[in-house]
Design a protein around this motif. Structure first.
Motif, PDB file in Angstrom:
ATOM      1  N   LEU A  11      80.220   8.257  31.783  1.00 54.59           N
ATOM      2  CA  LEU A  11      81.573   8.776  31.571  1.00 54.59           C
ATOM      3  C   LEU A  11      82.563   7.872  32.298  1.00 54.59           C
ATOM      4  O   LEU A  11      82.422   7.638  33.503  1.00 54.59           O
ATOM      5  CB  LEU A  11      81.625  10.207  32.122  1.00 54.59           C
ATOM      6  N   ILE A  64      79.438  16.514  25.590  1.00 54.37           N
ATOM      7  CA  ILE A  64      78.193  16.606  26.361  1.00 54.37           C
ATOM      8  C   ILE A  64      77.316  17.698  25.756  1.00 54.37           C
ATOM      9  O   ILE A  64      77.785  18.810  25.513  1.00 54.37           O
ATOM     10  CB  ILE A  64      78.509  16.946  27.838  1.00 54.37           C
ATOM     11  N   ILE A 111      74.878  12.891  33.382  1.00 53.81           N
ATOM     12  CA  ILE A 111      76.085  12.094  33.200  1.00 53.81           C
ATOM     13  C   ILE A 111      76.379  11.273  34.457  1.00 53.81           C
ATOM     14  O   ILE A 111      76.478  11.826  35.571  1.00 53.81           O
ATOM     15  CB  ILE A 111      77.303  13.031  32.936  1.00 53.81           C
ATOM     16  N   ILE A 144      79.266   9.342  36.247  1.00 57.76           N
ATOM     17  CA  ILE A 144      80.730   9.257  36.237  1.00 57.76           C
ATOM     18  C   ILE A 144      81.155   7.939  36.890  1.00 57.76           C
ATOM     19  O   ILE A 144      80.685   7.602  37.978  1.00 57.76           O
ATOM     20  CB  ILE A 144      81.331  10.459  37.001  1.00 57.76           C
ATOM     21  N   THR A 179      82.611  17.923  33.678  1.00 55.95           N
ATOM     22  CA  THR A 179      81.246  17.602  33.231  1.00 55.95           C
ATOM     23  C   THR A 179      80.370  18.848  33.277  1.00 55.95           C
ATOM     24  O   THR A 179      79.659  19.174  32.317  1.00 55.95           O
ATOM     25  CB  THR A 179      80.652  16.497  34.134  1.00 55.95           C
ATOM     26  N   VAL A 235      75.733  16.208  36.714  1.00 55.72           N
ATOM     27  CA  VAL A 235      76.253  14.953  37.258  1.00 55.72           C
ATOM     28  C   VAL A 235      75.097  14.161  37.866  1.00 55.72           C
ATOM     29  O   VAL A 235      74.536  14.541  38.896  1.00 55.72           O
ATOM     30  CB  VAL A 235      77.364  15.216  38.301  1.00 55.72           C
TER      31      VAL A 235
END
Ligand code: AMP
Length: 177
Positions: A60, A115, A121, A123, A141, A148
Motif C-alpha cells: 500500500l 483489500i 498489507i 504500508i 487497512t 498490517v
C-alpha cells in the motif's frame, strides 16, 4: 548490490529544504535519491530485504511519494498495489479516516474493495514524521479486513516520536534524523 553496514549514505541523496511548504518546516526532498540509480535501487532492495515476500499480499502506497516506493516493491514481491489517497481523489466507494496535521485535520481514503479479508498489507511512505498518516492508514487497512504486515519508510524524523505510535506494528525506516 551488497548492503552497507548501515544505510546512512542515502542521506547524501536526501535534500533539506528549509521553510517548505511553510515557515519552520524542514522538508526532506527525496528527488535526488530517486534520480540516482544506485540510491533508488538500493532503497527498494533494502526495504524488500527486510520483509518476507511470502508474507505480503499487497503493498500500500500513501499519496503521493509513497506510490513511488510502493510500486517497485509490489512488482518485486509479485504483490498487488493499493493507493491510499487524500480526500476526493478515489473514484469508487471509499473508507475514510481523519488524521491530524500541524494545523487542523485531513482525510485519507482507500477503496472499500481494495483489500480481501485477511490479506497481509505492507504500508509504504517516504517519511515518517509524527506518525499520524501511517496510523490512519493502518486503521484503514484493518477496517477493510486487512492485516498490517509492516510499515516501511525511507526515513523517520525520530524527534517527532512517530515510531512510538506504531509500536503495534513491524516498523522499518532505512535512515533516521
Ligand atoms: P506524519 O503524518 O506527521 O507522520 O507525516 C508524514 C507524511 O507527511 C508523509 O506522507 C510525508 O511524505 C509527509 N511529511 C511530513 N513531514 C515531512 C518532511 N519534513 N519532509 C517531507 N515530507 C514530510
Amino acid at each position: 548490490m551488497p548492503f552497507e553496514p548501515n544505510h546512512d549514505w542515502l542521506k547524501e541523496h536526501i535534500r533539506d529544504i528549509p521553510d517548505f511548504p511553510k515557515p519552520g518546516v524542514a522538508f526532506k526532498d527525496i528527488t535526488p535519491l530517486l534520480a540516482n540509480k544506485k540510491a533508488f535501487s538500493y532503497t527498494i532492495d533494502a526495504i524488500a530485504h527486510e520483509f518476507d515476500r511470502d508474507q505480503i499480499d499487497k503493498v500500500l502506497g500513501i499519496e503521493a511519494r509513497g506510490f513511488i516506493i510502493a510500486a517497485p516493491l509490489a512488482y518485486r514481491f509479485t504483490a498487488g498495489l493499493i493507493p491510499v489517497r487524500k480526500a476526493g481523489k478515489l473514484p469508487w466507494d471509499v473508507e475514510s479516516e481523519e488524521y491530524i496535521l500541524e494545523y487542523g485535520t485531513d482525510l485519507l481514503e482507500i477503496h472499500r474493495d481494495a483489500i480481501n479479508p485477511g490479506e497481509r498489507i505492507l504500508i509504504v511512505d517516504d517519511v515518517l514524521a509524527t506518525g499520524g498518516t501511517a496510523v490512519a492508514t493502518a486503521t484503514l487497512t484493518e477496517r477493510c479486513g486487512g492485516k498490517v504486515a509492516g510499515v516501511a519508510t525511507i526515513m523517520e524524523l525520530s524527534f517527532l516520536g512517530g515510531r512510538e505510535k506504531l509500536a503495534a506494528y513491524d516498523f522499518l525506516s532505512l535512515v533516521s534524523y
